[in-house]
Design an enzyme around this catalytic site. Structure first.
Site, mmCIF file in Angstrom:
data_model
loop_
_atom_site.group_PDB
_atom_site.id
_atom_site.type_symbol
_atom_site.label_atom_id
_atom_site.label_comp_id
_atom_site.label_asym_id
_atom_site.label_seq_id
_atom_site.Cartn_x
_atom_site.Cartn_y
_atom_site.Cartn_z
ATOM 1 N N HIS A 222 -3.629 -5.373 -0.311
ATOM 2 C CA HIS A 222 -3.181 -5.845 0.998
ATOM 3 C C HIS A 222 -3.177 -7.374 1.021
ATOM 4 O O HIS A 222 -4.214 -7.980 1.265
ATOM 5 C CB HIS A 222 -4.119 -5.318 2.092
ATOM 6 C CG HIS A 222 -3.998 -3.853 2.310
ATOM 7 N ND1 HIS A 222 -3.158 -3.310 3.247
ATOM 8 C CD2 HIS A 222 -4.574 -2.805 1.679
ATOM 9 C CE1 HIS A 222 -3.232 -1.987 3.203
ATOM 10 N NE2 HIS A 222 -4.086 -1.649 2.264
ATOM 11 N N GLU B 162 -2.129 -9.228 3.267
ATOM 12 C CA GLU B 162 -2.465 -9.707 4.627
ATOM 13 C C GLU B 162 -3.963 -9.727 4.886
ATOM 14 O O GLU B 162 -4.418 -10.271 5.882
ATOM 15 C CB GLU B 162 -1.742 -8.835 5.671
ATOM 16 C CG GLU B 162 -2.350 -7.456 5.943
ATOM 17 C CD GLU B 162 -1.999 -6.383 4.916
ATOM 18 O OE1 GLU B 162 -1.452 -6.732 3.841
ATOM 19 O OE2 GLU B 162 -2.283 -5.200 5.177
ATOM 20 N N CYS C 240 0.834 -1.206 0.000
ATOM 21 C CA CYS C 240 0.000 0.000 0.000
ATOM 22 C C CYS C 240 0.873 1.262 0.000
ATOM 23 O O CYS C 240 1.586 1.504 -0.956
ATOM 24 C CB CYS C 240 -0.993 -0.038 1.157
ATOM 25 S SG CYS C 240 -2.306 1.192 1.008
#
Lengths: 217, 253
Positions: A197, A199, A87
Site C-alpha cells: 500500500h 498510500e 492490493c
C-alpha cells in the site's frame, strides 16, 4: 508549468472499503491536479489516469466491480491510460484467484495464490504469520519510472494473505521475501500495480505515487 | 532480511485531546493527537494507535474528526479503538480514515461481532484487543471494561477463538504490567503469540528500550506498542529502533 491537462486522476470506488487514504495520499503529491474518487463509469472514462485500490476479499471485489458496471471502464483504462492497481486492485488483473476460486480480469496470465503453509517459516525456524502484515522490503526486478528515487530494497507496508503469480516473468517489477520470494509489483506498458500500500508507506510510498502522477508511459 | 518488527506508539485520547501530557519540547500543542501522530511518523513509527477513552457518549464523534485530520496528514497505518460496539462503529472509523479498528469489551460480550465485522470490512481491518491478567503460573484470564471485570475466559483459548472468528491481529495487554514500566509479561506474550497464526502486538508495561526488544525476541511478538516512554520523550521511536537493530531485530529504519 504546463497548463495542458486532459482530465482528472480518478480513484475507482467500487464499494470495497475506504478510499480516503488513497485519495489523501494522491492529493498530497498531485501538485494541484484534480483527484476524484468515483463509482461512475463515465468519470472513470474521462480520467487521464486511473487508480484501482481494493481491500477485503477478491470475490467480493470482483462481484462489486460487475454490479456497479465498472468492469468495462476499468478494463479500458488498463488498456490505454496510466493505470495503478493497489492490493486487490493488483490481484484482480490476473486470470484467477485461489481466494474463493474466482476469475479476475485476465489482463495478466497467471493466478493469485495463498501463502503456502509449508513454506511459512523464517531462517530461524520460526513460523511466519498470515496475513503478511507490516513493512517488508521490495526488490526492484526491472527499471521502472515508478521506482525513480526509491532505493532498491526499500520497505513498504503490506497487509495480505494472497499474492500474484504471473506466468510471464516479464511482468515482475518487484519481489519480496516472506517464506517465499513472491511478486510484490507488476508492470508493463501503461500498467503498474503493487501488492503493498503506497498510500500507507510513508515517504517511499508518497514518492511512488508522485512518480505515478507524472508518469508518461 | 524480511518483514520488520513494528513499533507502535499509542495515544490515549479523550474528547479529542491526548490525556497524558507529552514532553516534546517543540510541539505547538502537546495535547493535539494529530500533531503528536505526525511527530511519531517523522520519528519512523510503523503505525500509530489511538485509544479513545472518552467516557460520555455525546462526545464520541469527536474521535472521528481526529481520525480524519490524522489520515489527511499521516501516511502510515492508523489503528483506532475504544468504545467500539457495533459494525456501524467499525465502519464509521474506517470511513473517517482508520486502517484498523480494535474491539475489546464488545468482542467478549458478542463474539459474533468479530465475525460480522471481518466479513463486512475484511479481517485485515479487525484487531481484537485482549486484556489479560495472570490467574496462576502459566495461565491468564481475560478482563473487560478497562480491566475491571473478569470474564473467566482463558486468554489462550480466547485468542484462538478470535482468530477463528476472523480477527486479523491481536492487541495483547497485560493488566498486571500495564502502567508499571516493569516490562511486558513475556510469558503471556509468548504463549499467545505461539497459540495463534495471526500477528500479535505486545502491550503493557514498557519502561525501557530493552523491554521493547524483549517483547520481540523473548515474547515472540510481531509488534510492540508503548505509550509513556515515547510521550514523555524518554526515547524517540528512532532510538528504539536503533536499539532493537543493534540486538539483531529487523526493523524499518
Amino acid at each position: 508549468m504546463s497548463t495542458v491537462s486532459s482530465g482528472p486522476i480518478v480513484v475507482v470506488d467500487y464499494g470495497m472499503g475506504n478510499l480516503r487514504s488513497v485519495w489523501q495520499a494522491l492529493v498530497s503529491v498531485a501538485d494541484g491536479r484534480q483527484v476524484l474518487v468515483s463509482h461512475d463509469p463515465s468519470v472513470v472514462r474521462s480520467a487521464e489516469r486511473v487508480v484501482v485500490p481494493g481491500q477485503g476479499a477478491m470475490p467480493d471485489c470482483m462481484r462489486e466491480l460487475e454490479t456497479r458496471d465498472l468492469r468495462t471502464a476499468v478494463l479500458e483504462a488498463a488498456r490505454n491510460k496510466p493505470f495503478l492497481g493497489i492490493c486487490i486492485g493488483q490481484q484482480m488483473l490476473l486470470e484467477h484467484s485461489e481466494e474463493g476460486d474466482v476469475a479476475g480480469l485476465g489482463l495478466i496470465a497467471g493466478g493469485v495464490r495463498r501463502f503456502p503453509d509449508e513454506h511459512m517459516v523464517d531462517s530461524a525456524g520460526r513460523r511466519l504469520k498470515v496475513p503478511h502484515m507490516g513493512w517488508n522490503q521490495v526488490w526492484q526486478r526491472s527499471r521502472q519510472a515508478l521506482w525513480q528515487g526509491i532505493a532498491d530494497g526499500e520497505r513498504f507496508y503490506f497487509v495480505h494473505s494472497y499474492y500474484v503469480d504471473p506466468l510471464d516473468a516479464g511482468w515482475v517489477a518487484g519481489t519480496t521475501d516472506y517464506g517465499i520470494d513472491f511478486t510484490s509489483a507488476v508492470a508493463r506498458d501503461n500498467i503498474f500495480a503493487t501488492q503493498f500500500h503506497p498510500e500507507k508507506s510513508a515517504r517511499p510510498g508518497l514518492a511512488m505515487l508522485a512518480n505515478f502522477v507524472c508518469w508518461k508511459p | 532480511m524480511g518483514l520488520a518488527k513494528r513499533i507502535i506508539p499509542c495515544l490515549d485520547v479523550t474528547a479529542g485531546r491526548v490525556v497524558k501530557g507529552t514532553n516534546f519540547v517543540d510541539l505547538r500543542d502537546a495535547g493535539d493527537p494529530v500533531e503528536i501522530a505526525r511527530r511519531y511518523d517523522e520519528q519512523g513509527a510503523d503505525e500509530v494507535a489511538f485509544l479513545d477513552i472518552t467516557a460520555s457518549s455525546d462526545q464520541r464523534d469527536i474521535i472521528l474528526h481526529i481520525v480524519e485530520a490524522c489520515a489527511a496528514q499521516v501516511f502510515i497505518p492508523l489503528t483506532v479503538g475504544g468504545g467500539v460496539r457495533s459494525v456501524a462503529d467499525v465502519r464509521r472509523l474506517l470511513n473517517a480514515g482508520a486502517d484498523k479498528v480494535s474491539i475489546n469489551t464488545a468482542a467478549v460480550e458478542n463474539p459474533d461481532l468479530i465475525a460480522e465485522a471481518s466479513a463486512k470490512v475484511g479481517n485485515q481491518c479487525i484487531v481484537v484487543a485482549i486484556d489479560a491478567k495472570q490467574s496462576s503460573p502459566g495461565a491468564w484470564q481475560v478482563f473487560t471494561h478497562g480491566g475491571r471485570r473478569n470474564t473467566g475466559l482463558d486468554a489462550l483459548i480466547w485468542a484462538r477463538r478470535v482468530q477463528q472468528l476472523g480477527a486479523g491481529e491481536i492487541l495483547l495487554t497485560s493488566m498486571d504490567r500495564d502502567g508499571t514500566r516493569n516490562g511486558f509479561d513475556l510469558a503471556l506474550t509468548r504463549a499467545v503469540s505461539d497459540a495463534v497464526d495471526i500477528p500479535v502486538i505486545a502491550s503493557g508495561g514498557v519502561g525501557t528500550l530493552q523491554h521493547l526488544a524483549d517483547g520481540v525476541s523473548v515474547g515472540n511478538a510481531d509488534a510492540v506498542l508503548a505509550a509513556s516512554i515515547f510521550h514523555f520523550a524518554d526515547y524517540t521511536v528512532r532510538q528504539a529502533k536503533e536499539f532493537m537493530r543493534e540486538r539483531g531485530i529487523e526493523v524499518r529504519l
